[in-house]
Structures are given as C-alpha cells and as structure tokens.
Write a protein that holds these residues in place. Structure first.
Motif, mmCIF file in Angstrom:
data_model
loop_
_atom_site.group_PDB
_atom_site.id
_atom_site.type_symbol
_atom_site.label_atom_id
_atom_site.label_comp_id
_atom_site.label_asym_id
_atom_site.label_seq_id
_atom_site.Cartn_x
_atom_site.Cartn_y
_atom_site.Cartn_z
ATOM 1 N N LYS A 298 0.859 -1.191 0.000
ATOM 2 C CA LYS A 298 0.000 0.000 0.000
ATOM 3 C C LYS A 298 0.889 1.233 0.000
ATOM 4 O O LYS A 298 1.195 1.794 1.048
ATOM 5 C CB LYS A 298 -0.883 0.005 1.263
ATOM 6 N N PRO A 299 1.348 1.663 -1.167
ATOM 7 C CA PRO A 299 2.288 2.781 -1.187
ATOM 8 C C PRO A 299 1.671 4.087 -0.700
ATOM 9 O O PRO A 299 0.455 4.260 -0.724
ATOM 10 C CB PRO A 299 2.684 2.877 -2.662
ATOM 11 N N ALA A 301 2.483 8.480 -1.214
ATOM 12 C CA ALA A 301 2.507 9.286 -2.440
ATOM 13 C C ALA A 301 3.742 9.050 -3.305
ATOM 14 O O ALA A 301 3.667 9.063 -4.527
ATOM 15 C CB ALA A 301 2.388 10.764 -2.076
ATOM 16 N N LEU B 111 -2.792 11.039 -2.140
ATOM 17 C CA LEU B 111 -2.540 9.631 -1.822
ATOM 18 C C LEU B 111 -3.469 8.719 -2.613
ATOM 19 O O LEU B 111 -4.353 8.070 -2.048
ATOM 20 C CB LEU B 111 -2.736 9.410 -0.309
ATOM 21 N N THR B 113 -3.327 5.863 -3.929
ATOM 22 C CA THR B 113 -3.400 4.414 -3.735
ATOM 23 C C THR B 113 -3.920 4.014 -2.367
ATOM 24 O O THR B 113 -3.966 2.839 -2.047
ATOM 25 C CB THR B 113 -2.012 3.774 -3.899
ATOM 26 N N ARG B 114 -4.302 4.990 -1.557
ATOM 27 C CA ARG B 114 -4.677 4.602 -0.200
ATOM 28 C C ARG B 114 -6.173 4.754 0.064
ATOM 29 O O ARG B 114 -6.601 5.289 1.088
ATOM 30 C CB ARG B 114 -3.838 5.354 0.812
ATOM 31 N N ALA B 115 -6.974 4.222 -0.835
ATOM 32 C CA ALA B 115 -8.421 4.212 -0.638
ATOM 33 C C ALA B 115 -8.845 2.864 -0.077
ATOM 34 O O ALA B 115 -8.051 1.927 -0.021
ATOM 35 C CB ALA B 115 -9.105 4.467 -1.974
#
Ligand code: FAD
Ligand code: SF4
Ligand code: SF4
Ligand code: SF4
Ligand code: SF4
Lengths: 323, 246
Positions: A298-299, A301, B111, B113-115
């Motif tokens: 889970k990268p 930014a 961000l 990718t952080r959903a």
C-alpha cells in the motif's frame, strides 16, 4: 550536546545494572548513537559503553551454529571466511553497509538496534513526530520516497539495517541479556512494528542488551544471497533489499525471503516462500515468486517505485540461487 | 491531577452514586419506569427496557471513510493512550478493509493508492444493549456526558456485553491480515482479561485522541486539504446520527 555520564562496564551483568536508571543508553561503535545525541533525538543522561567487555566480539562455530558476538564489527563480518562460507547473505549484507570507516567502527548489535532514518525523524527541528513522542507523521502528506509499503501504522519509517534482512532470511536468533539473565528471540520477533510501539524498533527493554546472534545449522551453509539497491552504492541506506536462502536443489524444499526498506521491520515474503516450496527455480517460477513478494503493498505518495524495485531484486536473488 | 491520577479516580468511582450501571437499573431504574416485578431469568430483557430510557450520549465519534487513508494512527494512538493510563491496549477503533470505498479527490490527489478504508468504533447507542446484562458495575453511563463506557477495573470478562452488542464490524480489519479478535464493537483483551470499547477517552484532557491525531484531520484543519467535515469527528449522538454511523 547535553552533558552525560560515560560508563565502561567490564561484564554484561555490570552493564545491565548500569542501564537500570532512566535515560541510560548502550553505546558500541557510536556511529549511530552519537549523531542521535548530537541532534537531541533521544534524551540521554548516561551512556554505557560495551567496548570494554571482553569476548563479546567473537565470530565462531559452536554447537553446529554460526554464532556472532554483538560487538563484532560490521567490517569483520564482511571479511570473515567463516561468515562468507556459512552465511553468504550476511557477509554480503555487512559488505553493503555504509563506508569502510563506518564498517570498521560499527558493530552488529548496533546495526540491529539503530534508529530509523526517516528524514523527518532525523530533522532536529521536527520535535513532534510520533517517533519523538509527538503527535503527527510528516511522511503521510509529505515526502515519502523512503517510507514503508507495508505495515505502516501511525509511523511509516522503514528498518534501516542491512544485516537484519540477511539474518531474517537465515532464521537467526538474537540472544538478549537483562536483569533476569539471558533470553533468545527469533529475529522476526525481535523487530517490532509501530502498531505494537511506535517509539521502539526492537523488542529490547531499556536495561537489556544484545549479546549474541546465532544462525541455526539448518540455514547456515545453505545457499543464500543478499542484494541491495541504493542511489549511491555503498554509502547509502537501502531503497530496497532482499535476503534469500533456500534448502533443496534442484527442487526447493523450503525458502526464506526477507525484504528490506519496505516495512518498519524486515518483511518476510511469505506468499513467495510458500509458492516456491516443491518447485524448481525456472524463469516462470522466479517471475511469479517475485510478483507475489509485493502482494498487499500500500504505497504512500512517493514510494510506489519500491514495488518494481523490490520485485526486481527478488527476481535477481532467486536467479542467483538457481545457478 | 495528572492523567494517571485522573484515570484512577474514574476507575475507583463507585457506580451507585450517579453513574448508571446494571446494578442501579435493577435497584432503582426498573421501579422508575414502572416495570412489573421480574424473575431473575427475565432480568436482562426487563433491564433492557430500562436502558432504553437512559439519556443519549452527548457525543459519538463519527467517521468519513471517503477521507480515510488507512494510516492506523487512530488505532495506534487509541491503544497507546489507554495503555498509558492502565487500561486495555486493544484499539477501540478499527480500520475496516472496504475496497469499494473511494477516496474524495481532495485526498486522492495526494494519496491515490490509499483508498478502501473505513474507520469504525462503538456507536454509543441510544439503547445501550451492551449494558443491562453486565453482572458487575463494569458497564456504565457517565451522568455528565451520557458516555457509555466500561470501567475495566470492575470487568470480570464474562463476555455478556459482547454477546448483547448488536453492532458487528462490517468486513475484515485492515490490520492483522484481516483476522478479527471479536465480531462486535466490544472487544476482548486477552492480555488484561477484560473487555474494552470506545470510552470516548474518558478522563483525557484533550478529548478523544483518535480525533486529535488523525493526520487527515490535521491536514484539513491546517488548510492543506479542503473539506467541510473531518475524517474523524465528534458529533452529537442522536437517533438519526446513530443510523448513519458506519
Ligand atoms: C553515513 C552512514 C551511512 C550508513 N549506512 C548504512 C547502511 O547502508 N546500512 C546499514 O545497515 N547501516 C548503515 N548505517 C548505520 C550503521 O551501520 C550503524 O550506525 C552501525 O551499524 C551502528 O553500530 P554502532 O556499533 O556504531 O552502534 P551505536 O551507534 O553505538 O549504537 C546504535 C544503537 O544501538 C544500540 N546498541 C548498540 N549496541 C547494542 C547492543 N549490543 N545491545 C543493545 N543495544 C545496542 C545503541 O543504544 C544505539 O541506540 C550508516 C550510518 C551512517 C552514519
Ligand atoms: S515516518 Fe515515523 S519517523 Fe518519519 S515522520 Fe512519520 S512518524 Fe516520524
Ligand atoms: S458496545 Fe455495542 S451496544 Fe454498546 S453502545 Fe457500543 S455499539 Fe452500542
Ligand atoms: S474516542 Fe478514544 S476510545 Fe474512542 S476510539 Fe477514539 S481514541 Fe479510542
Ligand atoms: S487516523 Fe484518520 S486517516 Fe488514519 S486510519 Fe484513522 S481515520 Fe483513517
């Protein structure tokens, strides 16, 4: 630097006693701790110098195991014929640490117990990040190139130690001495993530010291490798690294793969390990194992590049083990 | 008073005085609502009727999953603060893995990718089902705030609150590889052998630590991210609000 008391015990028991007061810290080579103290990152009133304790720097074979004292210098690990033969991944990891000067001063114990290298943590002006007992993580909405793909929890700093990654692949055990005597802890339990305690990276109480590191006979003398990617070779901390060891050839019975610089602790690639069992290391198998290694990443930014970088390292490591 | 002392005073406060607990419901509460005499077996249900008359909690933690980046700062800080005052270190808020939830563009632009995370905790239910069957004075309602909380010093770990709490975690936990230690919003802590749930950080000077330290909240408050509401927010606890809570 704030003034502090310097003590030089000559036995482990004496050292442990000296650590029982508040804000006392162990010092070995000092390559990490002195910088930390200079920047005021950890309050320190007393340093307990382990260097005068005899016998803690031995690299030897005992009970069929490769055993390394906590005071063994990183440089000595890199050049030891015994380590090169019994634990090639560890010798390679030691060689990949910093510069010759740091390898000559820095010790294995200090390498395992060093603090994280998050640039916000190391910035003396940011006194309020979690690791400094504060209330915010700058990396989440800041520059996160160096940070974790896995297991971040409040803090996203990654483990900085190269030797830890090799030792995790080699199923090492860490021997810790404290007021009640010695205890042994598996390397994967020795490193703790921020979900457990964001102020500590390792499972050491304030009055405990690492005395020995042991690599079991099952894994020593098996083929093992360590690979590291860093912008400037040899003087930078890893942006990605992998330690890998296998038992069985050509069909793999068991594999251990540990990833560095992608999580707060050494990160075992358990999906890849399970996939490799009972298989031959052909190109397709290697490619699949590499892909599985970063499953669940889970990268933040700026650190998604670590996914492909790590997959590449795993592919390279397994290719070497195949030949 | 420092935080630990303040906590100690909360944990030693007898429930009989004014905090509502099952014991006070049985001795006074039932009569007050005019319940007929009940046998021991029916006590739970009857007490439930009484619990329904209890005042609402003033506030409850409400979460907006479209703002949550799953950093787990709330879980970790909930755990750390409670441990620092001698209470269970089990996080009372949990981040659920909910892949279908999208992030709002304001956050996704930083961000992407952080959903896919949904924070959830105890809903401070208008009818606190967890309370009436507690055989000790463990489960309480704070008279000043209506806060439904567990006095862990009195908890004997019988597990009745967990059985009675009707609110399940929807889906898996983001942490622990999805494994849940409890299906309900009251969780068992094997380390201290007590049950724990969100107590709105009762006794903490700055109020709920999860709300204070959610980095998305801090980013919104500092103007870095534009949003009319916070990711974690203390809101008035009403019947209507209760229906909307995750
Ligand atoms: C410029 C630079 C580049 C570097 N690059 C790398 C790199 O690429 N890879 C890498 O792995 N490392 C790197 N390092 C870190 C370096 O390897 C460590 O600083 C070194 O290994 C620490 O060993 P030391 O003996 O000097 O530890 P110290 O500085 O003496 O101690 C470090 C920490 O460990 C604790 N400690 C030390 N010994 C023990 C013990 N026996 N038991 C319990 N606690 C102990 C101390 O209390 C302290 O917190 C770099 C450091 C620098 C300054
Ligand atoms: S990653 Fe950890 S050390 Fe770095 S700023 Fe965030 S909390 Fe501090
Ligand atoms: S523990 Fe369950 S029943 Fe009790 S108030 Fe919380 S959500 Fe409601
Ligand atoms: S309000 Fe306090 S107890 Fe409740 S979830 Fe948040 S931090 Fe935990
Ligand atoms: S602290 Fe905020 S953003 Fe982070 S997981 Fe909790 S609710 Fe989500």
């Amino acid at each position: 630097m704030k003034s502090f008391e310097h003590m030089s015990p000559t036995s482990v028991q004496e050292a442990v006693k000296m650590l029982s007061v508040g804000n006392a810290r162990v010092i070995a080579g000092g390559t990490d701790l002195l910088g930390i103290m200079k920047d005021g990152l950890l309050p320190t009133d007393r340093v307990v110098d382990l260097k005068a304790i005899p016998g803690l720097d031995k690299i030897r074979e005992e009970s069929g195991e490769l055993r390394i004292g906590a005071l063994a210098r990183i440089g000595d690990l890199a050049s030891s014929a015994l380590v090169q033969q019994k634990a090639p991944a560890l010798a390679a990891a030691a060689f990949a640490v910093a510069s010759p000067q740091i390898r000559n001063a820095g010790t294995l114990g200090g390498n395992l117990a060093q603090k994280v290298r998050c640039w916000y943590y190391r910035d003396a002006d940011r006194a309020d990040c979690y690791k400094r007992n504060g209330s915010y993580c700058y990396a989440i909405f800041g520059q996160s190139e160096l940070h974790a793909l896995f297991d971040g929890a409040a803090c996203f700093a990654v483990t900085p130690s190269d030797t830890a990654i090799a030792l995790s692949a080699l199923a090492a055990r860490i021997v810790v001495a404290g007021p009640k005597g010695e205890r042994e802890v598996g390397v994967d339990d020795f490193f703790i993530g921020p979900a457990v305690d964001y102020m500590r990276e390792v499972a050491l109480a304030a009055d405990e010291i690492i005395v020995d590191v042991r690599i079991p006979s099952t894994w020593s003398a098996q083929p093992s490798v360590f690979l590291k990617a860093a912008p400037r070779k040899a003087i930078d901390f890893a942006r990605g690294s992998v330690g890998a060891a296998v038992i069985g050839s050509p069909v793999i019975q068991k594999a251990r793969i540990s990833l560095g610089a992608v999580a707060p602790t050494p990160k075992r690639a358990t999906a890849s390990e399970a996939f490799l069992e009972g298989k031959r290391l052909d190109a397709a198998t290697i490619a699949k194992a590499a892909e599985l290694a970063t499953e669940g990443a889970k990268p933040l930014a700026n650190n998604a590049y670590k996914i492909r970088l790590t997959q590449g390292l795993v592919r390279q490591a397994l290719t070497r083990l195949a030949s | 008073m420092n935080e630990v002392q303040r906590q100690a005073s909360i944990d030693t406060q007898p429930a009989e005085t004014d905090a509502v607990s099952r014991r006070s419901l049985v001795t006074g509460g039932l009569a007050a609502v005019g319940a007929v005499a009940v046998g021991v077996a029916a006590l739970g249900r009857a007490a439930n009727v009484a619990a329904a008359q209890q005042p609402l909690a003033k506030q409850v933690v409400s979460a907006d999953p479209t703002l949550c980046v799953g950093c787990l700062a709330c879980e970790v800080n909930c755990s750390t603060w409670h441990a620092s005052v001698g209470r269970s270190a089990e996080p009372r808020i949990r981040i659920l893995a909910t892949p279908a939830v999208a992030l709002r563009t304001e956050v996704a632009s930083y961000l992407p990718t952080r959903a896919g995370f949904s924070p959830a905790t105890c809903k401070q239910c208008p009818t606190p089902w967890c309370l009436p069957n507690c055989p000790t004075d463990g489960l309480r309602i704070d008279p000043a705030t209506g806060n439904r909380y567990i006095n862990e010093a009195e908890c004997i770990a019988c597990g009745k609150c967990e059985v009675d709490c009707p609110v399940e975690w929807q889906g898996t936990w983001a942490r622990n590889g999805g494994a849940k230690i409890s299906s309900k919003r009251v969780v068992y802590d094997p380390a201290l052998n007590v049950y724990a749930k969100c107590d709105l950080c009762i006794g903490r000077e700055g109020g709920p630590v999860c709300v204070e330290r959610c980095p998305v909240n801090l980013a919104i408050q500092s103007g870095y991210i534009k949003s009319a509401n916070l990711c974690l927010e203390l809101v008035a606890s009403t019947e209507e609000q209760w229906k909307k809570l995750v």
